[in-house]
Design a protein around this motif. Structure first.
Motif, PDB file in Angstrom:
ATOM      1  N   UNK A  82       0.831  -1.200   0.000  1.00  7.08           N
ATOM      2  CA  UNK A  82       0.000   0.000   0.000  1.00  7.08           C
ATOM      3  C   UNK A  82       0.869   1.255   0.000  1.00  7.08           C
ATOM      4  N   UNK A  83       0.305   2.306  -0.543  1.00  8.39           N
ATOM      5  CA  UNK A  83       0.948   3.616  -0.503  1.00  8.39           C
ATOM      6  C   UNK A  83      -0.129   4.675  -0.641  1.00  8.39           C
ATOM      7  N   UNK A  84       0.246   5.915  -0.371  1.00 11.31           N
ATOM      8  CA  UNK A  84      -0.671   7.032  -0.576  1.00 11.31           C
ATOM      9  C   UNK A  84      -1.276   7.610   0.679  1.00 11.31           C
ATOM     10  N   UNK A  85      -1.013   6.998   1.818  1.00  6.82           N
ATOM     11  CA  UNK A  85      -1.547   7.564   3.049  1.00  6.82           C
ATOM     12  C   UNK A  85      -0.843   8.859   3.414  1.00  6.82           C
ATOM     13  N   UNK A  89      -8.730  15.225   0.076  1.00  3.64           N
ATOM     14  CA  UNK A  89      -8.767  13.947  -0.639  1.00  3.64           C
ATOM     15  C   UNK A  89      -7.417  13.255  -0.567  1.00  3.64           C
ATOM     16  N   UNK A  90      -7.461  11.948  -0.652  1.00  3.59           N
ATOM     17  CA  UNK A  90      -6.268  11.112  -0.785  1.00  3.59           C
ATOM     18  C   UNK A  90      -6.613   9.953  -1.697  1.00  3.59           C
ATOM     19  N   UNK A  91      -5.599   9.434  -2.370  1.00  8.41           N
ATOM     20  CA  UNK A  91      -5.781   8.209  -3.148  1.00  8.41           C
ATOM     21  C   UNK A  91      -4.787   7.171  -2.659  1.00  8.41           C
ATOM     22  N   UNK A  92      -5.316   6.073  -2.179  1.00  8.39           N
ATOM     23  CA  UNK A  92      -4.482   4.959  -1.757  1.00  8.39           C
ATOM     24  C   UNK A  92      -4.274   4.004  -2.924  1.00  8.39           C
ATOM     25  N   UNK A  93      -3.094   3.438  -2.976  1.00  9.77           N
ATOM     26  CA  UNK A  93      -2.769   2.446  -4.000  1.00  9.77           C
ATOM     27  C   UNK A  93      -2.344   1.147  -3.331  1.00  9.77           C
ATOM     28  N   UNK A  94      -2.649   0.046  -3.992  1.00  9.22           N
ATOM     29  CA  UNK A  94      -2.245  -1.277  -3.519  1.00  9.22           C
ATOM     30  C   UNK A  94      -1.673  -2.021  -4.724  1.00  9.22           C
ATOM     31  N   UNK A 134      -4.893 -12.493   1.958  1.00  5.91           N
ATOM     32  CA  UNK A 134      -3.555 -11.908   2.058  1.00  5.91           C
ATOM     33  C   UNK A 134      -3.695 -10.427   2.394  1.00  5.91           C
ATOM     34  N   UNK A 135      -2.752  -9.935   3.199  1.00  7.24           N
ATOM     35  CA  UNK A 135      -2.824  -8.566   3.693  1.00  7.24           C
ATOM     36  C   UNK A 135      -1.567  -7.780   3.350  1.00  7.24           C
ATOM     37  N   UNK A 136      -1.770  -6.505   3.120  1.00  8.47           N
ATOM     38  CA  UNK A 136      -0.645  -5.601   3.010  1.00  8.47           C
ATOM     39  C   UNK A 136      -0.221  -5.137   4.390  1.00  8.47           C
ATOM     40  N   UNK A 137       0.781  -4.253   4.415  1.00  6.41           N
ATOM     41  CA  UNK A 137       1.344  -3.817   5.694  1.00  6.41           C
ATOM     42  C   UNK A 137       0.572  -2.646   6.295  1.00  6.41           C
ATOM     43  N   UNK A 138      -0.263  -2.018   5.498  1.00  2.00           N
ATOM     44  CA  UNK A 138      -1.071  -0.903   5.986  1.00  2.00           C
ATOM     45  C   UNK A 138      -0.430   0.443   5.713  1.00  2.00           C
ATOM     46  N   UNK A 139      -1.292   1.444   5.591  1.00  2.00           N
ATOM     47  CA  UNK A 139      -0.829   2.817   5.409  1.00  2.00           C
ATOM     48  C   UNK A 139      -1.699   3.735   6.267  1.00  2.00           C
ATOM     49  N   UNK A 140      -1.060   4.659   6.959  1.00  3.02           N
ATOM     50  CA  UNK A 140      -1.768   5.519   7.899  1.00  3.02           C
ATOM     51  C   UNK A 140      -2.441   6.681   7.172  1.00  3.02           C
ATOM     52  N   UNK A 141      -3.711   6.888   7.485  1.00  5.61           N
ATOM     53  CA  UNK A 141      -4.448   8.056   7.011  1.00  5.61           C
ATOM     54  C   UNK A 141      -4.895   8.844   8.238  1.00  5.61           C
TER      55      UNK A 141
END
Length: 123
Positions: free
Chosen positions: A6-9, A17-22, A112-119
């Motif tokens: 993940x990214x974009x947090x 606005x924000x856009x998260x990507x996986x 399956x899980x990603x590592x997470x991104x903080x918003x």
């Protein structure tokens, strides 16, 4: 090996606005159900949005009309566009892939899980 990144947090003011990507590897985002979850402090993990292999989407009521889940099959990436953000959207956001596999013994699902991104949304 399945990997979700993940990214974009980040930090944004309320109304922003924000856009998260996986970015996925080891699986195809168009072949599986891809989801975004979030976990806020002191709260349980919550399903925010999901997109099925055939493209249908669903959202938790609190984000309907504000968030949009989408995917780019060529980039093997799933997105979460978040508009009109509110302080209560503050959480760690996780990308998840539900992979269904069938054999002579039946069908099984692995998540399956990603590592997470903080918003973080400031008021």
């Amino acid at each position: 090996q399945v990997r979700l990144v993940e990214s974009g947090g980040g930090l944004v003011q309320a109304g922003g606005s924000l856009r998260l990507s996986c970015a996925a590897s080891g699986l195809g985002v168009s072949d599986n159900t891809m989801s975004w979850y979030r976990r806020a402090p002191e709260l349980q993990r919550e399903l925010v949005a999901a997109i099925a292999n055939l493209g249908s989407t669903n959202y938790v009521d609190s984000v309907k009309g504000r968030f949009t889940i989408s995917r780019d099959n060529a980039k093997n990436t799933v997105y979460l566009q978040m508009n009109s953000l509110k302080p209560e959207d503050t959480a760690v956001y996780y990308c998840a892939a539900t992979v269904r596999r069938c054999s002579g013994n039946g069908c099984f699902e692995n998540v399956y899980w990603g590592q997470g991104t903080q918003v973080t949304v400031s008021s």
